[in-house]
Design a protein around this motif. Structure first.
Motif, mmCIF file in Angstrom:
data_model
loop_
_atom_site.group_PDB
_atom_site.id
_atom_site.type_symbol
_atom_site.label_atom_id
_atom_site.label_comp_id
_atom_site.label_asym_id
_atom_site.label_seq_id
_atom_site.Cartn_x
_atom_site.Cartn_y
_atom_site.Cartn_z
ATOM 1 N N GLY A 3 0.828 -1.143 0.118
ATOM 2 C CA GLY A 3 0.105 0.100 -0.030
ATOM 3 C C GLY A 3 0.645 1.356 -0.042
ATOM 4 N N ALA A 4 2.000 1.195 0.699
ATOM 5 C CA ALA A 4 2.719 2.399 0.656
ATOM 6 C C ALA A 4 3.435 2.638 -0.578
ATOM 7 C CB ALA A 4 3.933 2.283 1.886
ATOM 8 N N GLU A 5 3.861 1.522 -1.169
ATOM 9 C CA GLU A 5 4.387 1.638 -2.602
ATOM 10 C C GLU A 5 3.480 2.290 -3.610
ATOM 11 O OE1 GLU A 5 6.079 -2.253 -3.470
ATOM 12 O OE2 GLU A 5 8.020 -1.981 -2.221
ATOM 13 N N ALA A 6 2.432 1.553 -3.430
ATOM 14 C CA ALA A 6 1.216 2.314 -4.350
ATOM 15 C C ALA A 6 1.225 3.845 -4.237
ATOM 16 C CB ALA A 6 -0.097 1.645 -4.118
ATOM 17 N N VAL A 7 1.306 4.243 -2.988
ATOM 18 C CA VAL A 7 1.187 5.679 -3.034
ATOM 19 C C VAL A 7 2.423 6.417 -3.636
ATOM 20 C CG1 VAL A 7 1.128 7.673 -1.376
ATOM 21 C CG2 VAL A 7 -0.020 5.284 -0.960
ATOM 22 N N GLU A 8 3.583 5.792 -3.456
ATOM 23 C CA GLU A 8 4.763 6.142 -4.060
ATOM 24 C C GLU A 8 4.956 5.871 -5.566
ATOM 25 O OE1 GLU A 8 7.853 5.103 -1.150
ATOM 26 O OE2 GLU A 8 6.922 6.170 0.206
ATOM 27 N N ALA A 9 4.144 5.091 -6.002
ATOM 28 C CA ALA A 9 4.665 4.639 -7.548
ATOM 29 C C ALA A 9 4.104 5.552 -8.496
ATOM 30 C CB ALA A 9 3.558 3.446 -7.730
ATOM 31 N N ALA A 10 3.892 6.762 -8.322
ATOM 32 C CA ALA A 10 3.347 7.584 -9.577
ATOM 33 C C ALA A 10 4.600 8.039 -10.175
ATOM 34 C CB ALA A 10 2.788 8.799 -8.878
ATOM 35 N N GLY A 11 5.800 7.970 -9.693
ATOM 36 C CA GLY A 11 6.941 8.501 -10.525
ATOM 37 C C GLY A 11 7.404 9.773 -10.302
ATOM 38 N N PRO A 12 8.549 10.180 -10.942
ATOM 39 C CA PRO A 12 9.247 11.344 -10.892
ATOM 40 C C PRO A 12 8.242 12.431 -11.038
ATOM 41 C CG PRO A 12 10.139 10.270 -12.840
ATOM 42 C CD PRO A 12 8.992 9.309 -12.223
ATOM 43 N N ALA A 13 8.595 13.650 -10.791
ATOM 44 C CA ALA A 13 7.763 15.061 -11.223
ATOM 45 C C ALA A 13 7.709 15.177 -12.660
ATOM 46 C CB ALA A 13 8.278 16.164 -10.268
ATOM 47 N N ARG A 14 6.662 15.555 -13.215
ATOM 48 C CA ARG A 14 6.490 15.718 -14.608
ATOM 49 C C ARG A 14 5.929 17.145 -14.831
ATOM 50 N NH1 ARG A 14 1.979 12.688 -18.494
ATOM 51 N NH2 ARG A 14 2.224 13.900 -20.434
ATOM 52 N N ILE A 15 6.496 17.844 -15.773
ATOM 53 C CA ILE A 15 6.376 19.292 -15.901
ATOM 54 C C ILE A 15 6.054 19.533 -17.503
ATOM 55 C CG2 ILE A 15 7.277 21.626 -15.849
ATOM 56 C CD1 ILE A 15 9.258 20.537 -13.653
ATOM 57 N N THR A 16 4.787 20.144 -17.570
ATOM 58 C CA THR A 16 4.459 20.554 -18.915
ATOM 59 C C THR A 16 4.139 21.923 -18.999
ATOM 60 O OG1 THR A 16 1.959 20.151 -18.283
ATOM 61 C CG2 THR A 16 3.289 18.281 -19.681
ATOM 62 N N ARG A 17 4.245 22.642 -20.109
ATOM 63 C CA ARG A 17 3.948 24.127 -20.474
ATOM 64 C C ARG A 17 3.108 24.291 -21.439
ATOM 65 N NH1 ARG A 17 7.236 26.518 -24.508
ATOM 66 N NH2 ARG A 17 8.838 25.006 -25.228
ATOM 67 N N ARG A 18 2.439 25.381 -21.300
ATOM 68 C CA ARG A 18 1.559 25.937 -22.348
ATOM 69 C C ARG A 18 1.831 27.438 -22.455
ATOM 70 N NH1 ARG A 18 -3.307 22.335 -22.809
ATOM 71 N NH2 ARG A 18 -3.243 20.936 -21.361
ATOM 72 N N THR A 19 2.459 27.774 -23.749
ATOM 73 C CA THR A 19 2.562 29.285 -23.964
ATOM 74 C C THR A 19 1.938 29.883 -25.183
ATOM 75 O OG1 THR A 19 4.599 28.556 -24.897
ATOM 76 C CG2 THR A 19 4.779 29.053 -22.606
ATOM 77 N N GLN A 55 14.400 23.261 -14.519
ATOM 78 C CA GLN A 55 15.127 24.384 -14.719
ATOM 79 C C GLN A 55 14.271 25.465 -15.735
ATOM 80 O OE1 GLN A 55 17.880 25.283 -13.026
ATOM 81 N NE2 GLN A 55 17.740 27.149 -13.905
ATOM 82 N N GLY A 56 13.653 24.951 -16.561
ATOM 83 C CA GLY A 56 13.006 25.869 -17.583
ATOM 84 C C GLY A 56 11.929 26.347 -16.715
ATOM 85 N N LEU A 57 11.230 25.729 -15.960
ATOM 86 C CA LEU A 57 10.027 26.076 -14.822
ATOM 87 C C LEU A 57 10.548 27.291 -14.037
ATOM 88 C CD1 LEU A 57 7.197 26.264 -13.540
ATOM 89 C CD2 LEU A 57 7.952 24.417 -12.457
ATOM 90 N N LEU A 58 11.865 26.904 -13.491
ATOM 91 C CA LEU A 58 12.330 28.218 -12.537
ATOM 92 C C LEU A 58 12.893 29.497 -13.167
ATOM 93 C CD1 LEU A 58 14.582 25.648 -10.509
ATOM 94 C CD2 LEU A 58 12.408 26.627 -9.624
ATOM 95 N N ASP A 59 13.535 29.260 -14.281
ATOM 96 C CA ASP A 59 13.747 30.367 -15.293
ATOM 97 C C ASP A 59 12.441 31.250 -15.791
ATOM 98 O OD1 ASP A 59 16.305 29.665 -15.102
ATOM 99 O OD2 ASP A 59 16.362 28.696 -17.104
ATOM 100 N N TRP A 60 11.203 30.371 -16.116
ATOM 101 C CA TRP A 60 10.133 31.102 -16.350
ATOM 102 C C TRP A 60 9.626 31.985 -15.180
ATOM 103 C CZ3 TRP A 60 4.967 29.829 -14.471
ATOM 104 C CH2 TRP A 60 4.046 30.485 -15.063
ATOM 105 N N LEU A 61 9.534 31.058 -13.980
ATOM 106 C CA LEU A 61 9.266 32.135 -12.761
ATOM 107 C C LEU A 61 10.036 33.269 -12.351
ATOM 108 C CD1 LEU A 61 8.571 28.881 -10.225
ATOM 109 C CD2 LEU A 61 6.687 30.543 -11.511
ATOM 110 N N ARG A 62 11.220 33.193 -12.609
ATOM 111 C CA ARG A 62 12.169 34.293 -12.330
ATOM 112 C C ARG A 62 12.158 35.372 -13.129
ATOM 113 N NH1 ARG A 62 16.215 29.753 -11.652
ATOM 114 N NH2 ARG A 62 16.564 29.634 -9.323
ATOM 115 N N ALA A 63 11.671 35.046 -14.545
ATOM 116 C CA ALA A 63 11.595 36.038 -15.618
ATOM 117 C C ALA A 63 10.120 36.691 -15.343
ATOM 118 C CB ALA A 63 11.661 35.418 -16.986
ATOM 119 N N GLY A 64 9.201 36.108 -14.967
ATOM 120 C CA GLY A 64 7.841 36.471 -14.700
ATOM 121 C C GLY A 64 7.203 36.523 -15.936
ATOM 122 N N GLY A 65 7.509 35.402 -16.679
ATOM 123 C CA GLY A 65 6.865 35.310 -18.058
ATOM 124 C C GLY A 65 5.302 34.844 -18.005
#
Length: 472
Positions: free
Chosen positions: A142-158, A171-181
Motif C-alpha cells: 500500500g505504501a509503494e502504491a502511494v509512491e509509485a506515481a513516478g518522478p515529477a512531470r512538468i508541462t508548459r503551455r505558452t 530548470q525551464g520552470l524556474l527560469d520562467w518564474l524568475r523572468a515573470g513570463g
C-alpha cells in the motif's frame, strides 16, 4: 503477489480467479501446509506410500511457488528492485532449497538423518517467514502504491491561444518564474524538494505548497501575496477496477500566468487542448480563462460521475428482491461510500465557486463576465450536489428494502425452528416425567395412552401456531 503487484483488473472471472490463485493469502496458506507436511514425518511414523504422497504434495506446492515467482518477476515494473527485495529472496529460498535437495550429487548426503533434519528445519524457517509475511507485504504494498506515481512531470503551455501541453524541465520552470513570463506550467507528482524550491522561486510563503497541496483535505480558496490559490478534487473513474479516484489539483493565479500542481497525473488537465473557458470570456486575462476552463472541466467530470451513479442506481433497482446476494450488498455499500465522498466534495466545490463568484473575493482582473461565469458553474455544482443527495437517499431506500426482505426471510426460518422446538418439548417433558420404562411409571399409563397425549398435545400446539399465523 499482493493486490498492487497485479497489472490487470478484476472485470472477468478469469482475472479474479488468477488473483486468488496467485494472491498472497493462498500462497501463505500453501506455505503453512507445506510446513506442516515437512514436520509431519518428523513426528509420526509414516508408511512409504504416505511419504511419497506427502513428497508429491510438497513438490506441487513448490511448483506453484515457482509459477508465482516467475509471474511476479514478469509483472514487476522494475526487475532490479524485484530481485533486490528481501522478501523475494525468501520466496526464492523456498523454491531453491527443495530443488537443491533433488540434485543427484546432493541427494545421498541429504538423505542422512542429521542433514535431513537440518534441511527440514531450514525449510520450515523459510516457509514460516513466507507464511507470516502477508501483513507486512500488504502494508508495504500500500505504501509503494502511494509512491509509485513516478518522478515529477512538468508541462508548459505558452502563446496567446495556449495550445497542446509540451514537456518542460524543472530548470525551464524556474527560469520562467524568475523572468515573470506569461503562460501556464503544470507540475504533477512534485517531490518535497521540488515543491519547496518552486515555491521559494515563485515567492510563496514557506510551507505554502505543503499546506495547500500535500496537506489539503478539502476544496478551498487561499491568498498568498500577489496570487490566488484554488485547491480542488478532480474525480476520475478507474474502468479496470470500477473505483473512483480523487485527484488533488492546486491552481495558482497571478496577473499574467498560471502555475498548477497535482499530486498525481490528472487526465482532465493533461488532455485539455485549448482552455478558452466559457463563451464570452475570450477577451479576459489568461489566468482567468485558464481557471474558468479548469473549473468547468472539474464540474464536467463531476457530471459524468453523477450520471454514472444514477445509472448504477437504476440497475440496482431492477434487481429482484429475492436475489439479494452478498455481491448485491457489496456493490450497494461501495456505491454508498462513493456517493458520500462525492456529496462532500460537491458541497465544498459549490462553496468554492460561490466564493469566487462573490465580488468581495480578490481575483485579479475579474469582471462581471467572469463572476457571472463562476456563478453559473456554482449553480451547476449545486444542482449536482442535490442530485447526489437524492441519489444517496434512493440508494438507502433500496438497501433498506432488500435488508427488510432478507430479515423477513430469516424471521420465517427462525419461526419454523421455534415451532419445531416447542413441539419437541411436549414428548420430551412427558418422557422425562414418566421415565424410560413406561411399565414402571407410578401412574401406570400405557404406551397408547402416552402416544395419544403426545400426538394430540403436539396437534394442539401446531393448531395454536397456525392460528397465530406463524406457519403461513
Amino acid at each position: 503477489m499482493i493486490g498492487t503487484d497485479f497489472r490487470f483488473g478484476t472485470a472477468g472471472w478469469t482475472q479474479r480467479l488468477t488473483r486468488v490463485l496467485l494472491g498472497e493469502a493462498l500462497l501463505g496458506f500453501l506455505a503453512l501446509m507445506s510446513a506442516a507436511l515437512t514436520l509431519f514425518p518428523m513426528l509420526f511414523d509414516v508408511s512409504p506410500p504416505a511419504e511419497r504422497g506427502i513428497e508429491l504434495a510438497q513438490w506441487a506446492i513448490v511448483a506453484w511457488f515457482a509459477v508465482e515467482y516467475v509471474v511476479a518477476l514478469a509483472s514487476a515494473p522494475s526487475k532490479r528492485a524485484f530481485l533486490c527485495d528481501a522478501w523475494r529472496w525468501i520466496d526464492l529460498a523456498t523454491i531453491v532449497i527443495p530443488l537443491a535437495s533433488a540434485l543427484p550429487s546432493v541427494s545421498d548426503l541429504v538423505r542422512s538423518s542429521p542433514v535431513l533434519r537440518l534441511a527440514r528445519l531450514v525449510r520450515l524457517f523459510t516457509l514460516g517467514v513466507r507464511a507470516s509475511g502477508i501483513v507486512v507485504r500488504q502494508q508495504r504494498g500500500g505504501a509503494e502504491a502511494v509512491e509509485a506515481a513516478g518522478p515529477a512531470r512538468i508541462t508548459r503551455r505558452t502563446g496567446g491561444e495556449l495550445g497542446e501541453a509540451v514537456p518542460a524541465t524543472r530548470q525551464g520552470l524556474l527560469d520562467w518564474l524568475r523572468a515573470g513570463g506569461a503562460g501556464w506550467f503544470h507540475v504533477s507528482n512534485p517531490g518535497g524538494d521540488d515543491a519547496r524550491e518552486i515555491g521559494a522561486v515563485a515567492g510563496l510563503p514557506a510551507g505554502f505548497l505543503d499546506t495547500h497541496l500535500a496537506g489539503a483535505t478539502h476544496p478551498h480558496v487561499a491568498g498568498a501575496r500577489d496570487c490566488t490559490a484554488i485547491f480542488l478534487w478532480v474525480p476520475e473513474a478507474e474502468k479496470r477496477e470500477g473505483t473512483i479516484e480523487r485527484r488533488p489539483l492546486l491552481i495558482l493565479l497571478w496577473a499574467n500566468r498560471v502555475l498548477s500542481f497535482s499530486r498525481a497525473p490528472v487526465a482532465a488537465v493533461e488532455t485539455m487542448s485549448a482552455p478558452a473557458g466559457e463563451a464570452g470570456m475570450e477577451g479576459e486575462p489568461l489566468p482567468l480563462r485558464v481557471a474558468a476552463a479548469l473549473l468547468q472541466r472539474v464540474v464536467q467530470e463531476n457530471e459524468v460521475l453523477v450520471g454514472g451513479f444514477e445509472q448504477q442506481l437504476r440497475a440496482l433497482e431492477d434487481i429482484p428482491l429475492r436475489e439479494s446476494r452478498p455481491a448485491f450488498f457489496e456493490q450497494t455499500f461501495r456505491l454508498k461510500k462513493q456517493l458520500s465522498a462525492a456529496q462532500w466534495d460537491l458541497w465544498r466545490l459549490k462553496a468554492v465557486l460561490q466564493q469566487l463568484a462573490d465580488e468581495r473575493t480578490p481575483l485579479v482582473g475579474a469582471g462581471e463576465a467572469v463572476r457571472a461565469a463562476l456563478a453559473r458553474l456554482a449553480a451547476s455544482a449545486d444542482y449536482l450536489y442535490e442530485t447526489v443527495v437524492n441519489t444517496r437517499e434512493d440508494l438507502l431506500a433500496v438497501i433498506d428494502l432488500h435488508l427488510n426482505v432478507v430479515s423477513f426471510d430469516m424471521n420465517r426460518v427462525m419461526r419454523v425452528l421455534a415451532v419445531v422446538s416447542v413441539l419437541g418439548l411436549i414428548p420430551a417433558v412427558i418422557g422425562g416425567l414418566l421415565g424410560m420404562n413406561l411399565m414402571d411409571n407410578p401412574w401406570h399409563f400405557t404406551l397408547p395412552q402416552v402416544s395419544f397425549v403426545v400426538v394430540f398435545g403436539m396437534l394442539a400446539g401446531l393448531y395454536f401456531f397456525i392460528v397465530k399465523g406463524w406457519l403461513r
